[in-house]
Design an enzyme around this catalytic site. Structure first.
Site, PDB file in Angstrom:
ATOM      1  N   GLU A   1     -17.631 -30.362  72.477  1.00 46.64           N
ATOM      2  CA  GLU A   1     -16.354 -30.419  71.755  1.00 46.64           C
ATOM      3  C   GLU A   1     -16.506 -30.311  70.241  1.00 46.64           C
ATOM      4  O   GLU A   1     -15.757 -30.924  69.482  1.00 46.64           O
ATOM      5  CB  GLU A   1     -15.574 -31.676  72.147  1.00 46.64           C
TER       6      GLU A   1
ATOM      7  N   GLU B   1     -15.004 -29.771  81.565  1.00 45.94           N
ATOM      8  CA  GLU B   1     -14.674 -31.186  81.560  1.00 45.94           C
ATOM      9  C   GLU B   1     -13.188 -31.275  81.815  1.00 45.94           C
ATOM     10  O   GLU B   1     -12.398 -30.555  81.216  1.00 45.94           O
ATOM     11  CB  GLU B   1     -15.022 -31.852  80.234  1.00 45.94           C
TER      12      GLU B   1
END
Length: 217
Positions: free
Chosen positions: A139, A214
């Site tokens: 991320e 995810e």
């Protein structure tokens, strides 16, 4: 698949052996419980990554220790129960030396690629684990030059079968893949976080497998 990261799993190995084995069976034993077929783990980076910190395999450039952390044992136990489980490593943080104090793992991409290679090599030499997938940086921003360098290094060191998933964030890398043939060759799978049931038109144009790398269960 299942994810072990952000200090979500260290207490598992404090359970009594019987209960620990039962939990691991429910997670990884084929046709039993969750029967996860992919296990994604954090590559410990000596940094706080959600609920705690996992130690790196290299505190410094000259320090290599594959006994630190709990992900190795979890991967071994998963493979015991299902040898077909796929393994996926992804860094959440990097030791400061990787960026030579710059705060960026992309400032000195050769250092970063070598650091990731060492983790993959350690998995194989110390635990006989083949890492099927490797990510870039959880991320956070990606760097096309680093991804291409990592692919080249993995290939030169005999890890041609370790596939690169990028960027473990948004679909944004898709436009760069369409513009850069070398990046397109380096990235095997586009991984986005929390896309739900929606893909992305630009990502579809790449022809790459598109993963929710995810997501909510």
């Amino acid at each position: 698949g299942g994810l072990s990261a952000g200090a979500s799993s260290p207490l598992l190995f404090n359970y009594p052996e019987k209960q620990r084995d039962e939990i691991l069976d429910y997670l990884f034993k084929p046709n039993f419980g969750a029967a996860f077929h992919i296990l994604k783990v954090e590559i410990g980076g000596d940094g706080q990554s959600t609920d705690g910190t996992e130690a790196s395999h290299m505190h410094t450039e000259d320090d290599v220790n594959y006994a630190r952390g709990y992900e190795w044992q979890l991967m071994v136990e998963a493979k015991k129960r299902n040898p077909a489980v796929k393994l996926y490593g992804l860094p959440w943080a990097f030791p400061a030396w990787v960026g030579n104090g710059s705060g960026s793992p992309y400032r000195y991409p050769n250092l970063t690629a070598a650091y990731i290679l060492k983790w993959i090599q350690g998995a194989k030499t110390m635990y006989n684990l083949d890492i099927d997938y490797i990510g870039i940086w959880n991320e956070r921003n990606y760097d096309s030059n680093y991804i291409k360098l990592l692919r080249s290094l993995l290939d030169s060191e005999g890890f041609q079968n370790t596939r690169i998933v990028a960027p473990d964030g948004s679909w944004g890398i898709a436009s760069d893949i369409l513009k850069d043939p070398d990046l397109a060759k380096a990235v095997d799978i586009i991984g986005a976080h929390y896309p739900g049931t929606y893909s992305n038109p630009t990502a579809l144009q790449t022809g790459k497998p598109l993963w929710a790398s995810e997501d909510y269960s």
